[in-house]
Design a protein around this motif. Sequence first.
Motif, PDB file in Angstrom:
ATOM      1  N   ARG A 170     -36.873 -22.121  38.072  1.00  0.00           N
ATOM      2  CA  ARG A 170     -37.257 -21.212  36.980  1.00  0.00           C
ATOM      3  C   ARG A 170     -36.784 -19.799  37.273  1.00  0.00           C
ATOM      4  O   ARG A 170     -36.184 -19.135  36.406  1.00  0.00           O
ATOM      5  N   ASP A 171     -37.036 -19.334  38.496  1.00  0.00           N
ATOM      6  CA  ASP A 171     -36.730 -17.936  38.836  1.00  0.00           C
ATOM      7  C   ASP A 171     -35.239 -17.688  39.040  1.00  0.00           C
ATOM      8  O   ASP A 171     -34.722 -16.633  38.681  1.00  0.00           O
ATOM      9  N   ARG A 172     -34.532 -18.667  39.593  1.00  0.00           N
ATOM     10  CA  ARG A 172     -33.129 -18.466  39.943  1.00  0.00           C
ATOM     11  C   ARG A 172     -32.163 -18.967  38.870  1.00  0.00           C
ATOM     12  O   ARG A 172     -31.037 -18.459  38.767  1.00  0.00           O
ATOM     13  N   ARG A 173     -32.607 -19.927  38.038  1.00  0.00           N
ATOM     14  CA  ARG A 173     -31.675 -20.536  37.087  1.00  0.00           C
ATOM     15  C   ARG A 173     -32.197 -20.580  35.661  1.00  0.00           C
ATOM     16  O   ARG A 173     -31.527 -21.115  34.786  1.00  0.00           O
ATOM     17  N   GLY A 174     -33.368 -20.054  35.429  1.00  0.00           N
ATOM     18  CA  GLY A 174     -33.883 -19.987  34.073  1.00  0.00           C
ATOM     19  C   GLY A 174     -34.450 -21.278  33.527  1.00  0.00           C
ATOM     20  O   GLY A 174     -34.553 -21.459  32.309  1.00  0.00           O
ATOM     21  N   PHE A 175     -34.851 -22.199  34.406  1.00  0.00           N
ATOM     22  CA  PHE A 175     -35.424 -23.473  33.973  1.00  0.00           C
ATOM     23  C   PHE A 175     -36.834 -23.276  33.403  1.00  0.00           C
ATOM     24  O   PHE A 175     -37.566 -22.367  33.796  1.00  0.00           O
ATOM     25  N   GLY A 235     -25.047 -33.619  28.731  1.00  0.00           N
ATOM     26  CA  GLY A 235     -26.111 -33.040  29.547  1.00  0.00           C
ATOM     27  C   GLY A 235     -26.222 -33.753  30.882  1.00  0.00           C
ATOM     28  O   GLY A 235     -25.525 -34.744  31.151  1.00  0.00           O
ATOM     29  N   SER A 236     -27.111 -33.260  31.742  1.00  0.00           N
ATOM     30  CA  SER A 236     -27.210 -33.788  33.106  1.00  0.00           C
ATOM     31  C   SER A 236     -28.652 -34.104  33.474  1.00  0.00           C
ATOM     32  O   SER A 236     -29.576 -33.415  33.039  1.00  0.00           O
ATOM     33  N   ALA A 238     -32.398 -28.549  26.514  1.00  0.00           N
ATOM     34  CA  ALA A 238     -32.125 -28.435  27.952  1.00  0.00           C
ATOM     35  C   ALA A 238     -30.755 -29.012  28.280  1.00  0.00           C
ATOM     36  O   ALA A 238     -30.410 -30.110  27.830  1.00  0.00           O
ATOM     37  N   ARG A 239     -29.981 -28.264  29.056  1.00  0.00           N
ATOM     38  CA  ARG A 239     -28.690 -28.777  29.505  1.00  0.00           C
ATOM     39  C   ARG A 239     -28.860 -29.702  30.712  1.00  0.00           C
ATOM     40  O   ARG A 239     -28.012 -30.545  30.976  1.00  0.00           O
ATOM     41  N   THR A 240     -29.981 -29.518  31.438  1.00  0.00           N
ATOM     42  CA  THR A 240     -30.257 -30.346  32.616  1.00  0.00           C
ATOM     43  C   THR A 240     -31.737 -30.670  32.678  1.00  0.00           C
ATOM     44  O   THR A 240     -32.579 -29.818  32.402  1.00  0.00           O
ATOM     45  N   VAL A 241     -32.045 -31.900  33.037  1.00  0.00           N
ATOM     46  CA  VAL A 241     -33.420 -32.340  33.265  1.00  0.00           C
ATOM     47  C   VAL A 241     -33.569 -32.667  34.746  1.00  0.00           C
ATOM     48  O   VAL A 241     -32.723 -33.368  35.318  1.00  0.00           O
ATOM     49  N   VAL A 242     -34.630 -32.148  35.370  1.00  0.00           N
ATOM     50  CA  VAL A 242     -34.856 -32.358  36.800  1.00  0.00           C
ATOM     51  C   VAL A 242     -36.285 -32.845  37.013  1.00  0.00           C
ATOM     52  O   VAL A 242     -37.212 -32.388  36.341  1.00  0.00           O
ATOM     53  N   ASN A 253     -37.987 -26.422  16.933  1.00  0.00           N
ATOM     54  CA  ASN A 253     -36.828 -25.535  16.867  1.00  0.00           C
ATOM     55  C   ASN A 253     -36.129 -25.565  18.223  1.00  0.00           C
ATOM     56  O   ASN A 253     -36.651 -25.032  19.206  1.00  0.00           O
ATOM     57  N   ALA A 254     -34.980 -26.205  18.290  1.00  0.00           N
ATOM     58  CA  ALA A 254     -34.285 -26.395  19.555  1.00  0.00           C
ATOM     59  C   ALA A 254     -33.131 -25.412  19.699  1.00  0.00           C
ATOM     60  O   ALA A 254     -32.334 -25.247  18.782  1.00  0.00           O
ATOM     61  N   SER A 255     -33.063 -24.767  20.851  1.00  0.00           N
ATOM     62  CA  SER A 255     -31.927 -23.919  21.188  1.00  0.00           C
ATOM     63  C   SER A 255     -31.546 -24.201  22.634  1.00  0.00           C
ATOM     64  O   SER A 255     -32.396 -24.534  23.464  1.00  0.00           O
ATOM     65  N   SER A 256     -30.265 -24.077  22.944  1.00  0.00           N
ATOM     66  CA  SER A 256     -29.779 -24.431  24.266  1.00  0.00           C
ATOM     67  C   SER A 256     -30.384 -23.550  25.351  1.00  0.00           C
ATOM     68  O   SER A 256     -30.521 -22.330  25.175  1.00  0.00           O
ATOM     69  N   HIS A 257     -30.769 -24.163  26.457  1.00  0.00           N
ATOM     70  CA  HIS A 257     -31.271 -23.407  27.615  1.00  0.00           C
ATOM     71  C   HIS A 257     -30.874 -24.157  28.889  1.00  0.00           C
ATOM     72  O   HIS A 257     -30.490 -25.335  28.832  1.00  0.00           O
ATOM     73  N   PRO A 258     -30.933 -23.498  30.066  1.00  0.00           N
ATOM     74  CA  PRO A 258     -30.386 -24.089  31.290  1.00  0.00           C
ATOM     75  C   PRO A 258     -30.974 -25.447  31.675  1.00  0.00           C
ATOM     76  O   PRO A 258     -30.255 -26.337  32.117  1.00  0.00           O
ATOM     77  N   GLY A 259     -32.294 -25.597  31.542  1.00  0.00           N
ATOM     78  CA  GLY A 259     -32.852 -26.877  31.952  1.00  0.00           C
ATOM     79  C   GLY A 259     -34.359 -26.880  31.957  1.00  0.00           C
ATOM     80  O   GLY A 259     -35.021 -25.861  31.708  1.00  0.00           O
ATOM     81  N   VAL A 260     -34.918 -28.058  32.259  1.00  0.00           N
ATOM     82  CA  VAL A 260     -36.364 -28.222  32.318  1.00  0.00           C
ATOM     83  C   VAL A 260     -36.710 -29.042  33.547  1.00  0.00           C
ATOM     84  O   VAL A 260     -36.037 -30.030  33.867  1.00  0.00           O
ATOM     85  N   PHE A 261     -37.751 -28.605  34.266  1.00  0.00           N
ATOM     86  CA  PHE A 261     -38.274 -29.350  35.409  1.00  0.00           C
ATOM     87  C   PHE A 261     -39.551 -30.026  34.926  1.00  0.00           C
ATOM     88  O   PHE A 261     -40.505 -29.362  34.524  1.00  0.00           O
ATOM     89  N   ILE A 262     -39.570 -31.360  34.960  1.00  0.00           N
ATOM     90  CA  ILE A 262     -40.718 -32.120  34.470  1.00  0.00           C
ATOM     91  C   ILE A 262     -41.569 -32.546  35.661  1.00  0.00           C
ATOM     92  O   ILE A 262     -41.133 -33.334  36.504  1.00  0.00           O
TER      93      ILE A 262
END
Length: 376
Positions: free
Chosen positions: A272-277, A319-320, A297-301, A241-250
């Motif tokens: 995570r704390d400042r941008r909701g990743f 996405g970025s 994820a809108r951004t992958v880092v 179940n996918a819903s848009s979120h700010p991003g993911v740090f891998i």
Amino acid sequence: MSDTYTLTNSGSSKWSLAAYHHLLKSRLTGKPPLTLQSVAVKSWEIAPGEVAIAPPAFFLPNQLERVTGWAGDQFYPFEHPRRTMEGIGPVEHGPTRGYLLKNAWLIDGTLYNGNAKSWLSPRTSRLPRIRVETEIERGALYCTAGGNKWFGSWLMDDCITYPLACNEGVPVTTAVSDELVSAAKHGILHAPGYENWLGMKPVRLRNAFFHELVIFDDLSQNRHKHLRFRTMGEKLLSHVNASSHPGVFILRGNKGELRLLRNEMELAERLRDRRGFRIIDPAKSDVATIVAACAGARTVVGIEGSHLIHGVNVLQPGGSLLILQPPNRFLCFFKYLTDRDHQNFGFVVGKQEGEGFSVDAQEVERTLDLFPVNAL
């Protein structure tokens, strides 16, 4: 296409002796091996090439001046990484092609046809182990040497050539189970889970005789490859179940070839704390958990490396991707994918600290702010 193949112990001596004879004959010629494509009895275009624009990456001033070691200009389109980051402009992407070989041998992970050969996977011993028990009327080889070695190449290249192979014959790979286990440090341990979700059911072989074998030139980043990559991503997303979120740090940690980011967890927790990743550690997660974390994820880092493909393969157009680069090993392969798939690519170059490196947290956030606000 027919998926007929036979495993006949009664014929093992016949085929094994013939393989020995072929291998010996090819070595006695004294000539350098030809390419397999040059000895094909037939070739055809599967998808046309095209010209596309490769824009500049997103990065802060003076980042490239920190680089002490460049890598990756061996990857298509064979441009120096610095030029790729600064924007190549028009790039000609070649077509996707198929080639038909007659009477081809797979001997201990290496493919032979006449005086041509292609190494696909490491030998199991110093001398080739020749015990050919499998005879295939028409096979289609979708794996590559890079895909057998690196998880990122396997998922971004081999897995999207697999559907082409299914259209041509028995889909064959030289990556057998033992090899997958030994390559776990590169992330290949996730391969069975991805194969299951993608409906991949290849025949795994190290030795075989093919009456006909189709191989592919699927290197170019053309539109057809883009569409197959997006289809693969949608198949994976259909399981969660996918819903848009700010991003993911891998996270990468100390897995694979060492690229030790000393403040990796600190950066992840800051985003995570400042941008909701979200934060995901693939080494401690199964495919279902990984895809669920990356979906939307809108951004992958993350640090440059194969593990980022977990996020890139479900990253949507617009996405970025932000890569944290070791200064002594700057690699830009992922930019070829983001250019092809209409996404944004950015990077931050770290500073060397012993065998590892560190990345400035403020530079990470400032670079994130360079990406288009309404990208998705």
